[in-house]
Design a protein around this motif. Structure first.
Motif, PDB file in Angstrom:
ATOM      1  N   PHE A  84      -6.819 -89.325 -28.525  1.00 29.38           N
ATOM      2  CA  PHE A  84      -7.663 -89.088 -27.351  1.00 29.38           C
ATOM      3  C   PHE A  84      -8.634 -87.948 -27.637  1.00 29.38           C
ATOM      4  CE2 PHE A  84      -8.222 -87.346 -22.936  1.00 29.38           C
ATOM      5  CZ  PHE A  84      -8.928 -88.428 -22.438  1.00 29.38           C
TER       6      PHE A  84
ATOM      7  N   VAL B  25     -13.431 -86.684 -26.282  1.00 24.98           N
ATOM      8  CA  VAL B  25     -12.820 -87.266 -25.098  1.00 24.98           C
ATOM      9  C   VAL B  25     -13.767 -88.309 -24.506  1.00 24.98           C
ATOM     10  CG1 VAL B  25     -12.053 -86.766 -22.751  1.00 24.98           C
ATOM     11  CG2 VAL B  25     -11.444 -85.220 -24.605  1.00 24.98           C
ATOM     12  N   ASP B  26     -15.055 -87.968 -24.538  1.00 24.42           N
ATOM     13  CA  ASP B  26     -16.063 -88.877 -24.013  1.00 24.42           C
ATOM     14  C   ASP B  26     -16.064 -90.218 -24.751  1.00 24.42           C
ATOM     15  OD1 ASP B  26     -17.626 -88.402 -21.822  1.00 24.42           O
ATOM     16  OD2 ASP B  26     -19.479 -88.386 -23.012  1.00 24.42           O
TER      17      ASP B  26
ATOM     18  N   MET C  40     -12.884 -92.177 -23.871  1.00 26.50           N
ATOM     19  CA  MET C  40     -13.008 -92.773 -22.541  1.00 26.50           C
ATOM     20  C   MET C  40     -13.995 -93.933 -22.563  1.00 26.50           C
ATOM     21  SD  MET C  40     -12.922 -89.334 -20.189  1.00 26.50           S
ATOM     22  CE  MET C  40     -13.572 -90.119 -18.734  1.00 26.50           C
TER      23      MET C  40
ATOM     24  N   TYR D 276      -2.751 -79.117 -17.919  1.00 20.66           N
ATOM     25  CA  TYR D 276      -3.780 -79.931 -18.552  1.00 20.66           C
ATOM     26  C   TYR D 276      -4.265 -81.108 -17.704  1.00 20.66           C
ATOM     27  CZ  TYR D 276      -2.428 -77.351 -22.700  1.00 20.66           C
ATOM     28  OH  TYR D 276      -2.185 -76.347 -23.589  1.00 20.66           O
ATOM     29  N   GLY D 277      -3.581 -81.387 -16.605  1.00 25.98           N
ATOM     30  CA  GLY D 277      -3.919 -82.619 -15.892  1.00 25.98           C
ATOM     31  C   GLY D 277      -4.725 -82.430 -14.631  1.00 25.98           C
TER      32      GLY D 277
ATOM     33  N   ALA E  79     -12.525 -87.664 -13.419  1.00 24.65           N
ATOM     34  CA  ALA E  79     -12.792 -88.294 -14.713  1.00 24.65           C
ATOM     35  C   ALA E  79     -13.848 -89.397 -14.601  1.00 24.65           C
ATOM     36  CB  ALA E  79     -11.512 -88.853 -15.301  1.00 24.65           C
TER      37      ALA E  79
ATOM     38  N   TRP F 140      -7.059 -91.513 -13.617  1.00 25.54           N
ATOM     39  CA  TRP F 140      -7.325 -92.340 -14.799  1.00 25.54           C
ATOM     40  C   TRP F 140      -7.533 -93.801 -14.437  1.00 25.54           C
ATOM     41  CZ3 TRP F 140      -9.499 -89.882 -18.222  1.00 25.54           C
ATOM     42  CH2 TRP F 140      -9.116 -88.576 -18.558  1.00 25.54           C
TER      43      TRP F 140
ATOM     44  N   ASN G   5      -8.845 -76.596 -19.308  1.00 27.22           N
ATOM     45  CA  ASN G   5      -8.187 -77.604 -20.144  1.00 27.22           C
ATOM     46  C   ASN G   5      -8.204 -78.963 -19.484  1.00 27.22           C
ATOM     47  OD1 ASN G   5      -7.427 -75.910 -22.284  1.00 27.22           O
ATOM     48  ND2 ASN G   5      -5.778 -75.077 -21.036  1.00 27.22           N
ATOM     49  N   ALA G   6      -7.897 -78.975 -18.171  1.00 26.17           N
ATOM     50  CA  ALA G   6      -7.878 -80.246 -17.457  1.00 26.17           C
ATOM     51  C   ALA G   6      -9.283 -80.849 -17.446  1.00 26.17           C
ATOM     52  CB  ALA G   6      -7.363 -80.050 -16.040  1.00 26.17           C
TER      53      ALA G   6
ATOM     54  N   LEU H 177     -11.648 -80.446 -19.697  1.00 24.49           N
ATOM     55  CA  LEU H 177     -11.904 -80.948 -21.055  1.00 24.49           C
ATOM     56  C   LEU H 177     -11.231 -82.303 -21.249  1.00 24.49           C
ATOM     57  CD1 LEU H 177     -13.140 -79.958 -23.774  1.00 24.49           C
ATOM     58  CD2 LEU H 177     -10.839 -79.253 -24.401  1.00 24.49           C
ATOM     59  N   LEU H 178      -9.974 -82.407 -20.808  1.00 24.97           N
ATOM     60  CA  LEU H 178      -9.225 -83.651 -20.991  1.00 24.97           C
ATOM     61  C   LEU H 178      -9.636 -84.718 -19.980  1.00 24.97           C
ATOM     62  CD1 LEU H 178      -5.651 -82.339 -21.830  1.00 24.97           C
ATOM     63  CD2 LEU H 178      -7.250 -83.455 -23.356  1.00 24.97           C
ATOM     64  N   SER H 179     -10.517 -84.378 -19.044  1.00 26.43           N
ATOM     65  CA  SER H 179     -11.045 -85.385 -18.126  1.00 26.43           C
ATOM     66  C   SER H 179     -12.435 -85.837 -18.568  1.00 26.43           C
ATOM     67  CB  SER H 179     -11.135 -84.836 -16.700  1.00 26.43           C
ATOM     68  OG  SER H 179      -9.869 -84.446 -16.251  1.00 26.43           O
ATOM     69  N   GLY H 180     -12.837 -85.396 -19.746  1.00 31.45           N
ATOM     70  CA  GLY H 180     -14.113 -85.837 -20.276  1.00 31.45           C
ATOM     71  C   GLY H 180     -15.289 -84.974 -19.872  1.00 31.45           C
TER      72      GLY H 180
END
Lengths: 514, 412
Positions: free
Chosen positions: A313, A337-338, A341, A355-356, A370, A424, B292-293, B295-298
């Motif tokens: 990822f 990441v782009d 995705m 991180y989420g 996202a 997501w 961080n979130a 970054l990981l979400s694009g």
């Protein structure tokens, strides 16, 4: 009296503005035994322990705490620690850049007139470390030892305070199996030294292993106090039943996948450690996932599961990555990441708080974070459409929140996880990599998450699910890969898989050097 | 489903609180100065004196929400002011070209700092501390001596008024609330009144359309009574300011709208839009709330950080133009401690010190609170040193109140 109670809590009621968190809770704790407290998230377990340890001061609740025959009025944690009640929180409270010895005596320094006696500090720390079975130099920095060992340092710290009643809030949540076993053994060891222990836990297997009594709390009230060593029914089914208030005949929803073409595959995927660049964290891994299929990835902690997923990822983990990612049979780039995705590959992290999610932003803003570009024209967000999208997800995934404008940090773990999934799903991916999607959430919410995963597969998406819970992988996945030291050591179908066979593959050593 | 009053106020209580604080401070000083604070000329000066804070706070708000800080904007103002001054004074360059050049240099300055923060990942505190020294030094080199005597057009940016091309209206309060023969005009500037009317109509029309769209999408809407109450309060505030300004005699001797007010108002509306309605604005909140979130979400965090500093450079340039125009001179010592004014405005306005939270309206109200305090205390002839001390305490109080109220809300 034949029963020697170290602690009795009588009619404890605690209200927060608008919510009654505890409704007349009663518990009795016998000296020198191990108690497990079980309950769904939000049931009131943590609040009860916070009342006991003085986090919620005397006067902010009603009812009595009787400790060693004395009615207590704790105004702060210091008060409760003074009588020997020590709480160890799920998130460890150690200072990473101080030594083990300094941490053990933090706030409780071995000192004369404010000057620390280092010889005394280190030698006493050494003794405490022996007592908890941790073979480390007391002068080692806490940051340099693993989470499992840090947990032991926390217990040593409690022992230094002359603990009589030790409270552990989900002590094994972040530990691997070996560390968990060590910790549970230590708790039993402490019991033999006369220390009483209360442990909050979601893990029914470990409760069965160590607890003398299980106390079940639901909706702020004690439902049952089960003698685990006597004649009481103490089966997992009984405990789950009491926790959720309804029979859980099926822990996993029935599901048959309709499997199509291969969507995603990696070939000879190798990833090196970002700092120790010589070390291979993932070693020539090959795996594939097909349309409509739920594939599991099992492995012990440190096997490289998360590292594998994150390196795919957008290379968010690792250096010197080699190998090929195939999407619908064609090699693709997923360097950012782009790009990932853009290829319809998304990754929902195991650590949703770090991180989420953006915990201070609303449910709505997290859900659309996202896929925001889908809601924007020339960089301008269509706010009404955004609210509609978020509200649809709230209903579809049954996210329990007063409104979609509430900060996501205020939701329970299970509902936060649903927000992560919604985020997501909204990007309409082809492959979802779900890393520990049910970590730290209660039984009822887990079932809902499984249902969502099944529905995703039914809608033609491919799912790659990483989990430490083998029953969960066997219950949900069509196929399970095992990972050991960065290598794929096996791939078994749901029908073939047993916990034993998976564990064997997960611990399969490297056979020959080639 | 109708949202309850508690939903609305619960969420925005902090915002209303700070606005009430502003109103209270205005009333206290209006009373203490015997009404002098809200005299037309003083209101006019208030805008002139605080234009730069309002402009800089817009950029600083974005920087702070993203979890950074910018200590260099005061020096940046001096640096760009010096360059513009040099161009007009030494090269005799057309003032419009000088202004355009100033803006380009502001963008480059922002790109320079953005490069170090976003790409090289040096903490913004260090980068902009270096920038503070660097740009101040350069300003002193360029403006070794003060340069004054700029074209009238340039000086009008901060000092001038909109032309009275629509003539005047009779003042309905002349001879009643406004004593006959007072220094203030007995007639009102029509342009100013027109701007006020457009503002009020715009407020209600956009509010009404948002509401209609929400209903159309089946979303919860605010209780009608609440909406109307808010419209009435804001409309009255706009009407009051418009009325006072249309009587002010500064500059031309006739009631008028400062050009600077128009510049600032356009910027505020534009940035409020950017922060609430655009992807860029949302990304700033996302990066500041959990990098961080994001970054990981694009979210392209490097680009977001970079653009925030480029934008800060742009606003620094605008503030430099305004400051130089107001002073009518380019001085190396210009912009002293402007960064601190802008930072304080953001924090008073409820921007979170740890990033992720903050609103344009809050920062603007924060800046106005400081401005009103300055002006009120000056009218009361409080010593400038005491003024500074009082402002310090206000800043501390505002942030304390913010944190305490947040703590209370998390317990619930």
């Amino acid at each position: 009296m034949s029963d020697d109670y170290i602690l009795q809590m009588r009619d404890i009621t605690k209200e927060f503005p608008g919510v009654k968190a505890l409704k007349s809770v009663n518990i009795d704790v016998k000296r020198g035994e191990i108690y497990a407290i079980c309950g769904e998230n939000g049931a009131g377990k943590s609040t009860l322990m916070e009342v006991l340890s003085g986090v919620h001061p005397y006067g902010s609740y009603t009812g009595d705490i009787i400790f060693n025959g004395q009615t207590c009025a704790f105004h702060s944690i210091r008060d409760s620690e003074a009588v020997g009640i020590v709480i160890i929180h799920q998130e460890l409270a150690l200072s990473p850049y101080l030594s083990i010895a300094e941490n053990i005596f933090l706030g409780n320094e071995r000192a004369t007139a404010g000057v620390i006696d280092w010889r005394e500090t280190n030698s006493q720390a050494q003794k405490l470390l022996e007592q908890v079975g941790l073979a480390e130099n007391p002068q080692t920095r806490v940051a340099d030892i693993g989470v499992g060992k840090q947990q032991l340092v926390e217990i040593a710290k409690a022992l230094a305070k002359n603990v009589k009643l030790l409270i552990l809030d989900e002590p094994t949540a972040a530990l691997n199996d070996t560390d968990s076993d060590n910790l549970l053994r230590l708790i039993m060891d402490l019991k033999s030294q006369g220390i009483t222990c209360i442990m909050i836990s979601h893990k029914l297997i470990e409760i069965e292993q160590v607890a003398d009594t299980t106390i079940i709390i639901r909706d702020g009230a004690t439902i049952s106090q089960i003698d685990m060593k006597g004649d009481d029914d103490h089966s997992q089914e009984r405990i789950i039943h009491d926790m959720v208030g309804r029979p859980m005949e099926h822990r996993f929803p029935d599901h048959t996948s309709t499997i199509g073409e291969e969507v995603f595959a990696i070939k000879d995927w190798t990833v090196h450690h970002p700092i120790d660049t010589e070390r291979k964290v993932v070693d020539r891994a090959n795996l594939n996932v097909r349309r409509g299929e739920i594939v599991g990835l099992a492995g012990l902690m440190g096997a490289g599961r998360t590292e594998l997923a994150m390196s795919v990822f957008g290379r968010t983990y690792g250096t010197n990555i080699s190998g090929t990612v195939l999407k619908d049979g064609h090699p693709v780039e997923t360097r950012t990441v782009d790009q990932a995705m853009g290829q319809g590959i998304v990754y929902a992290t195991e650590d949703r708080k770090r991180y989420g999610l953006n915990l201070i932003q609303s449910v709505k803003e997290n859900i659309t974070s996202a896929g925001l570009t889908k809601l924007a024209k020339m960089g301008v967000i269509e706010t009404e459409a955004e609210s509609t999208v978020a509200d649809d997800f709230r209903q579809e995934l049954n996210i329990k929140t007063p409104t979609i404008e509430v900060a996501v940090g205020k939701l329970s773990g299970g509902n936060q996880q649903k927000v992560v999934l919604a985020k997501w799903i909204y990007t309409d991916p082809d492959l979802l990599i779900l890393d520990e999607p049910t970590r730290g959430i209660d039984v009822g919410a887990k079932y809902e998450i499984y249902t969502i995963i099944d529905a995703l597969a039914d809608s033609g998406k491919a799912v790659l699910m990483i989990s430490s819970e083998l029953p969960e992988l066997i219950g949900v996945c069509d196929r399970i890969y095992t990972l050991c030291e960065g290598r794929i050591t096996g791939c078994v179908t749901r029908e073939e898989a047993t916990q034993e066979s998976l564990m064997q593959l997960m611990t399969q050593e490297k056979e020959t050097d080639n | 489903m109708n949202a309850t009053i508690k939903d609305i106020f619960g969420k925005n209580l902090r915002q209303y609180g700070i606005m009430l604080a502003l109103v209270a401070i205005v009333l206290i000083f209006a009373f203490a100065t015997g009404g002098k604070l809200i005299m037309p000329d003083n209101l006019w000066s208030l805008i002139q004196q605080n234009g730069y804070v309002l402009i800089l706070a817009l950029g600083m708000l974005m920087v702070i929400i993203a979890g950074h800080i910018d200590l260099s904007v005061g020096s940046g103002v001096a640096f760009i002011g010096a360059i513009i001054g040099y161009m007009m004074y030494t090269w005799q360059l057309n003032w419009i070209l000088a202004v355009v050049a100033g803006i380009v240099i502001g963008l480059l300055m922002g790109a320079w700092q953005g490069f170090w923060v976003a790409v090289v990942k040096i903490p913004a505190f260090v980068v902009t501390l270096a920038g503070m020294l660097l740009f101040r030094g350069l300003a002193q080199v360029i403006a070794a001596r003060t340069m004054a005597g700029f074209p009238a057009g340039f000086n009008a940016i901060a000092g001038g008024n909109l032309p009275h091309f629509l003539g005047f209206l009779p003042n309905p309060f002349a001879g009643w609330l406004i004593p006959t023969g007072s220094p203030f005009a007995e007639s009102l500037d029509t342009v100013t009144i027109l701007i006020g009317v457009i503002g009020i109509v715009g407020l209600i029309v956009t509010g009404w359309r948002t509401r209609a769209r929400q209903i159309q999408h089946g979303l919860p809407v605010e209780a009608m009574g609440l909406t109307i109450t808010r419209w009435v309060i804001i409309s009255l505030a706009i009407a009051f300011v418009t009325f006072i300004l249309s009587m002010s005699v500064s500059g031309t001797g006739l009631g008028s709208s400062p050009i600077l007010l128009v510049i600032v108002a356009v910027l505020i509306l534009a940035y409020a839009f950017v922060m609430t309605r655009t992807v860029f604005g949302r990304h700033i909140y996302a990066v500041g709330g959990n990098r961080n979130a994001a970054l990981l979400s694009g979210v392209n965090t490097v680009k977001t950080d970079f653009m925030i500093f480029v934008n800060m450079g742009l606003l620094t340039a605008i503030a430099a133009i305004v400051t130089t125009s107001r002073a009518g001179a380019a001085v190396a010592a210009a912009g002293q401690s402007y960064e601190l004014d802008a930072i304080a405005a953001c924090f008073i306005g409820g921007t979170a010190v740890t990033g992720g939270i903050g609103r344009v309206s809050g920062a603007m109200v924060g800046a106005l609170i400081m401005g009103v305090l300055n002006m009120g205390l000056s009218i009361l002839s409080v010593d400038a040193n005491w003024q500074m001390a009082i402002k310090g305490l206000i800043l501390l109080l505002a942030v304390t109140w913010d944190l305490v109220s947040k703590r209370r809300s998390t317990v619930a």
